[in-house]
Design a protein around this motif. Structure first.
Motif, PDB file in Angstrom:
ATOM      1  N   UNK A 186       0.807  -1.218   0.000  1.00 42.62           N
ATOM      2  CA  UNK A 186       0.000   0.000   0.000  1.00 42.62           C
ATOM      3  C   UNK A 186       0.844   1.274   0.000  1.00 42.62           C
ATOM      4  N   UNK A 187       2.063   1.183   0.533  1.00 48.55           N
ATOM      5  CA  UNK A 187       2.927   2.357   0.598  1.00 48.55           C
ATOM      6  C   UNK A 187       3.579   2.637  -0.757  1.00 48.55           C
ATOM      7  N   UNK A 188       3.853   1.570  -1.514  1.00 50.10           N
ATOM      8  CA  UNK A 188       4.380   1.682  -2.874  1.00 50.10           C
ATOM      9  C   UNK A 188       3.424   0.916  -3.796  1.00 50.10           C
ATOM     10  N   UNK A 189       2.307   1.543  -4.189  1.00 51.45           N
ATOM     11  CA  UNK A 189       1.245   0.812  -4.882  1.00 51.45           C
ATOM     12  C   UNK A 189       1.423   0.690  -6.393  1.00 51.45           C
ATOM     13  N   UNK A 190       2.554   1.168  -6.914  1.00 46.66           N
ATOM     14  CA  UNK A 190       2.698   1.226  -8.366  1.00 46.66           C
ATOM     15  C   UNK A 190       3.553   0.102  -8.942  1.00 46.66           C
ATOM     16  N   UNK A 191       3.758  -0.952  -8.183  1.00 51.98           N
ATOM     17  CA  UNK A 191       4.437  -2.129  -8.712  1.00 51.98           C
ATOM     18  C   UNK A 191       3.932  -3.359  -7.961  1.00 51.98           C
ATOM     19  N   UNK A 192       4.221  -4.530  -8.509  1.00 50.31           N
ATOM     20  CA  UNK A 192       3.901  -5.807  -7.861  1.00 50.31           C
ATOM     21  C   UNK A 192       5.191  -6.389  -7.302  1.00 50.31           C
ATOM     22  N   UNK A 193       5.223  -6.583  -6.006  1.00 47.45           N
ATOM     23  CA  UNK A 193       6.390  -7.180  -5.357  1.00 47.45           C
ATOM     24  C   UNK A 193       6.310  -8.700  -5.482  1.00 47.45           C
ATOM     25  N   UNK A 194       7.452  -9.325  -5.679  1.00 50.31           N
ATOM     26  CA  UNK A 194       7.467 -10.781  -5.663  1.00 50.31           C
ATOM     27  C   UNK A 194       8.820 -11.282  -5.169  1.00 50.31           C
ATOM     28  N   UNK A 195       8.846 -12.516  -4.732  1.00 54.92           N
ATOM     29  CA  UNK A 195      10.091 -13.148  -4.300  1.00 54.92           C
ATOM     30  C   UNK A 195      10.113 -14.582  -4.811  1.00 54.92           C
TER      31      UNK A 195
END
Length: 296
Positions: free
Chosen positions: A60-69
């Motif tokens: 929600x703080x950085x909503x302009x990308x999709x995080x993945x691991x």
């Protein structure tokens, strides 16, 4: 060996914990697996043993990308496991972003072959407090206030919050931050912080540490914090310094931190590898053509 990819909701937490440990990742990933921020997860098994995992989530703080691991057990031939897991992510509407240790050369090659580019490195070295002799540097205490003192002064608190918000935005251009009110930034600022051990350099009209000007002010704040740590018998301090922040790089340069590997963040703004490679190739040519000064 047959690789089986399971996308069911059932997961063996102990096996995931073991995978996280062998990959030198953090246990906060377990919390994400259970949170409502999770977009998807896919697990790879060989003969019933969990050998790989890919998970994607929103921030929600950085909503302009999709995080993945993407995690794979290095004791197995990981290239096929990585390919099968990554394929399960499919196309995403937002840029993909992930991070690895620089020593994870297999993942570095894997991501770069798929059009990912490095956007940031993060140094997290340890500083031996006794290795810093702050008596060599002059600290003008009259211009330095604790965070605790600033918070009880409404005009100064507002200026501080505006400054923190501005600085954070300027150092996260590749992954923009969400728009938040000053009240929300105040909650972020005060989350797990020592208000009497955090310092702000002030002059008559404004905050002295602005942009890349007057790094000597920042130097004074660093020494003030080291002195604060020494008074409380703190032996070691651990930093977190992003290459996207000139202030962080200044801090890293002037203090005798121990060597450490870096945490490298990659991003892919394109679903198609060829599209991404063409864009970045053209961008590099433009930079070479128009840049007349060394990158600092």
């Amino acid at each position: 060996m047959t690789i089986i990819i399971d996308s069911s909701h059932d997961i063996n937490e102990e096996q995931v914990r073991e995978l996280i440990e062998v990959c030198h990742e953090e246990n906060y990933l377990l919390g994400i697996l259970k949170s409502n921020k999770l977009i998807c997860k896919h697990i790879a098994y060989i003969e019933g043993k969990l050998v790989g995992l890919i998970m994607a989530w929103k921030n929600d703080f950085h909503p302009y990308c999709t995080y993945f691991r993407l995690l794979t057990n290095p004791l197995y031939n990981s290239s096929e496991i990585e390919s099968k897991l990554y394929a399960r992510l499919g196309k995403q509407n937002l840029p993909l972003q992930t991070s690895i240790w620089e020593t994870a050369t297999n993942l570095k090659q894997f991501y770069e072959s798929r059009g990912f580019i490095e956007i940031r490195r993060t140094y997290m070295p340890v500083l031996k407090v006794d290795a810093v002799h702050e008596d060599l540097w002059i600290v003008e205490n009259r211009s330095i206030k604790t965070l605790k003192a600033v918070l009880v002064n409404p005009p100064l608190k507002t200026k501080l919050l505006q400054f923190v918000r501005k600085t954070y935005k300027e150092t996260h251009l590749d992954n923009p931050v969400a728009e938040k009110s000053l009240e929300e930034w105040e909650n972020l600022l005060l989350d797990d912080v020592l208000v009497d051990g955090s310092f702000i350099y002030l002059d008559t009209f404004e905050f002295g540490w602005s942009g890349s000007v007057r790094f000597d002010f920042l130097q004074c704040l660093l020494i003030k914090q080291i002195h604060y740590a020494k008074e409380r018998n703190v032996q070691f301090l651990q930093g977190e310094f992003d290459t996207t922040s000139p202030y962080a790089m200044f801090s890293l340069r002037i203090l005798p931190f121990d060597p450490c590997p870096t945490w490298v963040t990659y991003q892919n703004k394109f679903n198609d590898r060829n599209e991404g490679e063409t864009f970045w190739s053209n961008m590099k040519m433009k930079l070479l053509k128009f840049s007349k000064a060394p990158y600092i």
